[in-house]
Design an enzyme around this catalytic site. Structure first.
Site, PDB file in Angstrom:
ATOM      1  CB  CYS A 139     -21.597  -9.680  -4.240  1.00 31.73           C
ATOM      2  SG  CYS A 139     -20.086  -9.163  -3.399  1.00 31.73           S
ATOM      3  CG  ASP A 152      -1.976   1.059   1.226  1.00 29.14           C
ATOM      4  OD1 ASP A 152      -2.332   1.498   0.128  1.00 29.14           O
ATOM      5  OD2 ASP A 152      -2.442   1.458   2.303  1.00 29.14           O
ATOM      6  CB  CYS A 173     -15.631   3.509   8.599  1.00 25.79           C
ATOM      7  SG  CYS A 173     -17.355   2.989   8.652  1.00 25.79           S
ATOM      8  CB  CYS A 233     -25.809  -9.568  -0.892  1.00 27.76           C
ATOM      9  SG  CYS A 233     -25.438  -8.874   0.735  1.00 27.76           S
ATOM     10  CB  CYS A 268     -21.568  -3.369   1.812  1.00 27.75           C
ATOM     11  SG  CYS A 268     -21.692  -3.630   0.029  1.00 27.75           S
TER      12      CYS A 268
END
Length: 305
Positions: A184, A130, A237, A187, A190
């Protein structure tokens, strides 16, 4: 020899504690170019101007590491043994409970790369955590570590999404893995759970509204209209991960340096509000939370309180 080298790399990575290892062929990410360009054109990157730089290198690792042939993608679990979030208290993201992951994982990557050189010989390459223009989720997806969820994070059907990604880009010819299917389905948990509506559509995040961005990367005041939706978050978060059904498969990590200090675990809301710079520096020495700096954490506390 290619098969033998590939097997050695994957086994050594697992020995060092990496959760998953996958390999893809170094090439230009044509399929990501338009999506990334469109995302930038909408200003969804906020003040993260570094994402606009080295556009060509982000999409083609051969320009970042000349002569590269393979991308070794790795994941490293950070799901905590114990969630230190408490009701009526401020929250920091799970990935920041312990020591800064950049340092912990980079050290292991360097050991892995050194082992590769010792075993195979003259290998040229670089390690990344990263820290450079590497489209890490795209490479992780191509190398079969998981699929990109609607929250834009990589999801693995057996491990969930609480893991860091890292890469070794090198000039070795290796066996390449294949992508896995996106599971996924219909759904939208999120998307529905995001309190600031930062997930504008599947896999598209408007950073300007993302709590993680607002409390870490953003250096300005948090917009008034978003303060009421911070949900006590003051550094990062996890909401879109916490509600993801695939994270029921997450298992606690075994990395001692990712465990929180007792001083952090015991902080109450009043302690956060009265936090001094001296105490901040003591508790978060060597932590990723230092990225927001003391002034940033105090700003976030005032916004979330």
């Amino acid at each position: 020899m290619i098969k033998e080298n590939t097997k050695f790399i994957k086994n050594k990575a697992k020995d060092l504690g990496f959760s998953s290892v996958g390999i893809s062929k170094a090439r230009h990410l044509h399929e990501e170019e338009n999506k990334f360009e469109k995302w930038l054109s909408k200003g969804y990157q906020g003040s993260m101007n570094y994402l606009e730089k080295n556009f060509d290198k982000r999409l083609d690792p051969r320009k970042l590491v000349p002569g590269s042939k393979s991308i070794i993608s790795l994941s490293y679990n950070y799901y905590p043994k114990k969630n230190i979030d408490k009701k009526n208290n401020f929250i920091i993201s799970k990935y920041a409970y312990g020591k800064d992951y950049h340092k912990v994982i980079k050290k292991k990557l360097k050991i892995l790369f050194r082992s590769i050189k010792e075993k195979i010989g003259d290998v040229e390459g670089r390690v990344f955590v990263d820290s450079a223009p590497v489209h890490e989720r795209a490479w992780a997806k191509l190398s079969g570590l998981g699929w990109i969820g609607k929250n834009s994070l990589l999801i693995n059907e057996k491990k969930g999404s609480y893991f860091f990604l890292a890469e070794i880009i090198c000039d070795l010819d290796l066996e390449y893995d294949s992508p896995v299917a996106n599971r996924c389905g219909k759904c939208t948990k999120c998307i529905d759970a995001c309190p600031t509506d930062a997930i504008t559509s599947a896999q598209i995040i408007n950073a300007n509204k993302c709590i993680s961005y607002l409390t870490i990367e953003n250096k300005k005041e948090i917009p008034t209209e978003l303060k009421n939706n911070l949900n006590d978050a003051i550094f990062g978060c996890d909401i879109c991960q916490d509600v993801c059904p695939w994270n029921k498969f997450s298992k606690p990590h075994k990395e001692e340096s990712f465990n929180p200090k007792n001083e952090l675990s015991s902080l109450k809301k009043t302690d956060w509000i009265e936090l001094t710079e001296e105490t901040f520096n003591k508790i978060f020495e060597g932590s990723a939370v230092k990225r927001a700096k003391y002034e940033g954490i105090i700003r976030n506390i005032k916004a979330a309180n």
